[in-house]
Design a protein around this motif. Structure first.
Motif, PDB file in Angstrom:
ATOM      1  N   ALA A   7       1.135  -0.971   0.473  1.00 15.91           N
ATOM      2  CA  ALA A   7       0.082  -0.174   0.123  1.00 15.91           C
ATOM      3  C   ALA A   7       1.028   1.449   0.040  1.00 15.91           C
ATOM      4  CB  ALA A   7      -0.742   0.576   0.976  1.00 15.91           C
ATOM      5  N   PHE A   8       1.911   1.408   0.783  1.00 11.62           N
ATOM      6  CA  PHE A   8       3.359   2.119   0.890  1.00 11.62           C
ATOM      7  C   PHE A   8       3.929   2.394  -0.410  1.00 11.62           C
ATOM      8  CE2 PHE A   8       2.471   2.113   5.481  1.00 11.62           C
ATOM      9  CZ  PHE A   8       2.185   3.403   5.848  1.00 11.62           C
ATOM     10  N   ILE A 140      -2.246  19.616  -2.370  1.00  8.49           N
ATOM     11  CA  ILE A 140      -3.171  19.469  -1.221  1.00  8.49           C
ATOM     12  C   ILE A 140      -4.443  18.522  -1.528  1.00  8.49           C
ATOM     13  CG2 ILE A 140      -5.507  20.384  -0.219  1.00  8.49           C
ATOM     14  CD1 ILE A 140      -4.224  23.721  -0.427  1.00  8.49           C
ATOM     15  N   HIS A 141      -4.472  18.625  -2.823  1.00  5.32           N
ATOM     16  CA  HIS A 141      -5.438  17.138  -4.049  1.00  5.32           C
ATOM     17  C   HIS A 141      -4.881  15.988  -3.445  1.00  5.32           C
ATOM     18  CE1 HIS A 141      -6.511  14.860  -7.466  1.00  5.32           C
ATOM     19  NE2 HIS A 141      -5.771  14.538  -8.023  1.00  5.32           N
ATOM     20  N   ASN A 142      -3.282  16.105  -4.343  1.00  4.16           N
ATOM     21  CA  ASN A 142      -2.481  14.770  -3.386  1.00  4.16           C
ATOM     22  C   ASN A 142      -2.807  13.705  -2.221  1.00  4.16           C
ATOM     23  OD1 ASN A 142      -2.061  14.570  -6.272  1.00  4.16           O
ATOM     24  ND2 ASN A 142       0.205  15.272  -5.543  1.00  4.16           N
ATOM     25  N   PHE A 143      -2.714  14.409  -1.244  1.00  2.00           N
ATOM     26  CA  PHE A 143      -2.928  14.639   0.604  1.00  2.00           C
ATOM     27  C   PHE A 143      -4.592  13.321   0.797  1.00  2.00           C
ATOM     28  CE2 PHE A 143      -3.899  14.450   4.282  1.00  2.00           C
ATOM     29  CZ  PHE A 143      -2.807  14.839   5.417  1.00  2.00           C
ATOM     30  N   PRO A 144      -5.599  13.984   0.291  1.00  2.00           N
ATOM     31  CA  PRO A 144      -6.550  12.744   0.023  1.00  2.00           C
ATOM     32  C   PRO A 144      -6.490  11.789  -0.994  1.00  2.00           C
ATOM     33  CG  PRO A 144      -7.316  14.895  -0.591  1.00  2.00           C
ATOM     34  CD  PRO A 144      -6.203  14.988  -0.206  1.00  2.00           C
ATOM     35  N   GLU A 145      -5.326  12.454  -1.367  1.00  2.00           N
ATOM     36  CA  GLU A 145      -5.446  10.834  -2.402  1.00  2.00           C
ATOM     37  C   GLU A 145      -5.005   9.800  -1.802  1.00  2.00           C
ATOM     38  OE1 GLU A 145      -4.074  11.810  -6.716  1.00  2.00           O
ATOM     39  OE2 GLU A 145      -6.165  12.099  -7.050  1.00  2.00           O
ATOM     40  N   GLY A 146      -4.141  10.513  -1.137  1.00  2.00           N
ATOM     41  CA  GLY A 146      -2.954   9.228  -0.864  1.00  2.00           C
ATOM     42  C   GLY A 146      -3.595   8.599  -0.279  1.00  2.00           C
ATOM     43  N   ILE A 147      -4.283   8.846   1.256  1.00  2.00           N
ATOM     44  CA  ILE A 147      -4.999   8.434   2.206  1.00  2.00           C
ATOM     45  C   ILE A 147      -6.003   7.760   1.157  1.00  2.00           C
ATOM     46  CG2 ILE A 147      -6.921   8.554   3.312  1.00  2.00           C
ATOM     47  CD1 ILE A 147      -5.725  11.447   4.591  1.00  2.00           C
ATOM     48  N   ILE A 148      -6.717   7.483   0.190  1.00  2.00           N
ATOM     49  CA  ILE A 148      -8.134   6.919  -0.154  1.00  2.00           C
ATOM     50  C   ILE A 148      -7.317   6.059  -1.016  1.00  2.00           C
ATOM     51  CG2 ILE A 148      -9.620   6.397  -1.775  1.00  2.00           C
ATOM     52  CD1 ILE A 148     -10.448   8.034   0.356  1.00  2.00           C
ATOM     53  N   THR A 149      -5.869   6.128  -1.470  1.00  2.00           N
ATOM     54  CA  THR A 149      -5.328   4.833  -2.616  1.00  2.00           C
ATOM     55  C   THR A 149      -4.649   4.064  -1.134  1.00  2.00           C
ATOM     56  OG1 THR A 149      -4.501   6.628  -4.023  1.00  2.00           O
ATOM     57  CG2 THR A 149      -3.356   4.618  -3.760  1.00  2.00           C
ATOM     58  N   PHE A 150      -4.362   4.238  -0.069  1.00  2.00           N
ATOM     59  CA  PHE A 150      -3.442   3.453   1.294  1.00  2.00           C
ATOM     60  C   PHE A 150      -4.438   2.753   1.752  1.00  2.00           C
ATOM     61  CE2 PHE A 150      -2.976   2.665   5.432  1.00  2.00           C
ATOM     62  CZ  PHE A 150      -1.394   2.042   5.219  1.00  2.00           C
ATOM     63  N   LEU A 151      -5.505   3.094   1.859  1.00  2.00           N
ATOM     64  CA  LEU A 151      -7.199   2.117   1.932  1.00  2.00           C
ATOM     65  C   LEU A 151      -6.880   1.331   1.303  1.00  2.00           C
ATOM     66  CD1 LEU A 151      -8.957   5.314   4.268  1.00  2.00           C
ATOM     67  CD2 LEU A 151      -7.309   3.340   5.378  1.00  2.00           C
ATOM     68  N   ALA A 152      -7.917   2.209   0.697  1.00  2.45           N
ATOM     69  CA  ALA A 152      -7.850   0.578  -1.091  1.00  2.45           C
ATOM     70  C   ALA A 152      -7.139   0.044  -1.471  1.00  2.45           C
ATOM     71  CB  ALA A 152      -8.288   1.425  -1.966  1.00  2.45           C
ATOM     72  N   ALA A 153      -5.912   0.025  -1.185  1.00  2.00           N
ATOM     73  CA  ALA A 153      -5.144  -1.345  -1.899  1.00  2.00           C
ATOM     74  C   ALA A 153      -4.541  -2.094   0.114  1.00  2.00           C
ATOM     75  CB  ALA A 153      -3.397  -0.303  -1.292  1.00  2.00           C
ATOM     76  N   MET A 154      -4.989  -1.133   0.961  1.00  2.00           N
ATOM     77  CA  MET A 154      -4.928  -2.320   2.218  1.00  2.00           C
ATOM     78  C   MET A 154      -6.457  -3.514   2.368  1.00  2.00           C
ATOM     79  SD  MET A 154      -2.231  -1.418   4.037  1.00  2.00           S
ATOM     80  CE  MET A 154      -2.962  -2.840   5.939  1.00  2.00           C
ATOM     81  N   TYR A 155      -7.155  -2.687   1.467  1.00  2.00           N
ATOM     82  CA  TYR A 155      -8.861  -3.988   1.962  1.00  2.00           C
ATOM     83  C   TYR A 155      -8.545  -4.521   0.177  1.00  2.00           C
ATOM     84  CZ  TYR A 155     -10.003  -1.510   6.152  1.00  2.00           C
ATOM     85  OH  TYR A 155      -9.937  -1.153   7.829  1.00  2.00           O
ATOM     86  N   ASP A 156      -8.575  -3.622  -0.781  1.00  2.00           N
ATOM     87  CA  ASP A 156      -8.336  -4.846  -1.756  1.00  2.00           C
ATOM     88  C   ASP A 156      -7.323  -4.387  -2.784  1.00  2.00           C
ATOM     89  OD1 ASP A 156      -8.959  -5.740  -4.405  1.00  2.00           O
ATOM     90  OD2 ASP A 156     -11.214  -4.928  -4.305  1.00  2.00           O
ATOM     91  N   PRO A 157      -6.205  -5.062  -3.373  1.00  2.00           N
ATOM     92  CA  PRO A 157      -5.321  -4.622  -4.101  1.00  2.00           C
ATOM     93  C   PRO A 157      -5.719  -4.373  -5.164  1.00  2.00           C
ATOM     94  CG  PRO A 157      -4.402  -6.759  -2.604  1.00  2.00           C
ATOM     95  CD  PRO A 157      -5.661  -6.353  -2.378  1.00  2.00           C
ATOM     96  N   ALA A 158      -5.983  -4.826  -5.488  1.00  2.00           N
ATOM     97  CA  ALA A 158      -6.785  -4.567  -7.131  1.00  2.00           C
ATOM     98  C   ALA A 158      -7.486  -3.135  -6.998  1.00  2.00           C
ATOM     99  CB  ALA A 158      -7.335  -5.605  -7.908  1.00  2.00           C
ATOM    100  N   LEU A 159      -8.323  -2.631  -6.180  1.00  2.00           N
ATOM    101  CA  LEU A 159      -8.866  -1.925  -6.111  1.00  2.00           C
ATOM    102  C   LEU A 159      -7.667  -0.239  -6.020  1.00  2.00           C
ATOM    103  CD1 LEU A 159     -11.016   0.400  -6.005  1.00  2.00           C
ATOM    104  CD2 LEU A 159     -11.766   0.013  -3.831  1.00  2.00           C
ATOM    105  N   GLY A 160      -6.794  -0.607  -4.855  1.00  4.72           N
ATOM    106  CA  GLY A 160      -5.635  -0.059  -4.769  1.00  4.72           C
ATOM    107  C   GLY A 160      -4.475   0.179  -6.600  1.00  4.72           C
ATOM    108  N   ILE A 161      -4.507  -0.865  -6.962  1.00  6.27           N
ATOM    109  CA  ILE A 161      -4.058  -0.843  -8.568  1.00  6.27           C
ATOM    110  C   ILE A 161      -4.578   0.389  -9.091  1.00  6.27           C
ATOM    111  CG2 ILE A 161      -3.216  -1.633 -10.253  1.00  6.27           C
ATOM    112  CD1 ILE A 161      -2.036  -4.527  -8.849  1.00  6.27           C
ATOM    113  N   ALA A 162      -6.339   0.238  -9.446  1.00  5.60           N
ATOM    114  CA  ALA A 162      -6.475   0.619 -10.413  1.00  5.60           C
ATOM    115  C   ALA A 162      -6.973   2.345 -10.005  1.00  5.60           C
ATOM    116  CB  ALA A 162      -8.170   0.504 -10.015  1.00  5.60           C
ATOM    117  N   ILE A 163      -7.001   2.376  -8.604  1.00  3.53           N
ATOM    118  CA  ILE A 163      -6.494   3.213  -8.313  1.00  3.53           C
ATOM    119  C   ILE A 163      -6.043   4.550  -9.022  1.00  3.53           C
ATOM    120  CG2 ILE A 163      -7.004   5.175  -6.201  1.00  3.53           C
ATOM    121  CD1 ILE A 163      -9.037   3.522  -4.781  1.00  3.53           C
TER     122      ILE A 163
END
Length: 279
Positions: A7-8, A140-163
């Motif tokens: 995720a990181f 500022i825009h990238n900050f929440p994107e990093g949060i969402i990408t990290f959390l998505a990858a933790m719960y669903d790696p395929a979704l994290g890759i897509a994001i």
């Protein structure tokens, strides 16, 4: 590689994509105003399309999920215009050079060369401001994107890759939006590149915050981060309309600016549509 490391890594790669865009200055000459105008126009198109069709819609969906349809729409709208207001306030209190126009009219005794130097200096300051504003908006825009990408990858790696792929695709032209005006204002490719890299570093910072704070405390992450997404959308719209487009018009012809503006929208639209079929 465990899920946490994966995720990181995704968020770091996505954030570094702004640096790839910033590398465009390595292939440009500081006197190439046409290239500058094209970069600014293209980046404005990317920002506008992403802000309205992706970021704001994602925010609206998240907030309606967390607060209901009516309240979610209201909060998203208020957050969007809050982003515009934030940048308007920053713009108001940053030093402007508008008074230089009057000063130039009064300096009739100055030689033409001296006047040209003063005008060039004013243009450089405005370009630098445009680059700084773009960096603020993208950071500022990238900050929440990093949060969402990290959390998505933790719960669903395929979704994290897509994001992450979607973020990489639009972070590259956003890096151009930061680097191009700063390079043309300062003449320093190194400063321009570092500025674009810095704007992308908030992405892994968002992932770190998600790991330290959000992931362990909040279960309903989707509803919470609709607000900063809407704020980021407002900020990007302000920067595109108030800074990037006027600068592009100044250094390029109107029909060329419009062509690259819509091309930026089209490229981003096609990439996002393609992702829907791939993932």
């Amino acid at each position: 590689m465990n899920d946490l490391t994966f995720a990181f890594m995704l968020t770091i790669i996505a954030g570094l994509a702004t640096g790839i865009g910033g590398m465009s200055v390595l292939f440009s000459k500081v006197t190439n105003k046409k290239f500058l105008s094209i970069c600014l126009s293209f980046s404005a198109g990317v920002m506008l399309y992403v802000a309205f069709t992706e970021i704001f819609l994602e925010s609206l969906e998240s907030l309606e999920y967390g607060f209901g349809k009516q309240h979610g729409y209201l909060i998203a709208t208020l957050s969007f215009f809050s982003g515009i207001g934030i940048m308007a306030i920053i713009d108001k209190f940053l030093p402007h050079d508008d008074h230089d126009d009057k000063a130039l009219d009064l300096l009739e005794s100055d030689s033409e060369r001296e006047k040209d130097i003063k005008i060039a200096s004013k243009e450089d300051k405005e370009l630098k401001r445009t680059g700084v504003f773009s960096a603020i908006a993208i950071a500022i825009h990238n900050f929440p994107e990093g949060i969402i990408t990290f959390l998505a990858a933790m719960y669903d790696p395929a979704l994290g890759i897509a994001i992450a792929i979607a973020i990489i695709l639009h972070n590259i032209p956003e890096g151009i939006a930061v680097a191009a005006p700063i390079y043309h204002a300062t003449g320093s490719k190194w400063k321009a590149f570092l500025a674009s890299m810095g704007a992308g570093l908030t992405e892994p910072l968002g992932a770190l915050i998600a790991w330290l704070f959000v992931h362990n405390i909040f279960d309903d992450v989707e509803g919470i981060f609709g607000i900063p997404f809407a704020v980021a959308a407002g900020i990007m719209v302000f920067v595109a309309i108030h800074k990037l487009l006027p600068a592009a018009q100044k250094y390029g012809k109107h029909h060329v600016v419009m062509k690259w503006l819509f091309l930026g929208m089209a490229v981003m639209a096609l990439s996002l549509v393609a992702l829907e079929y791939v993932f």
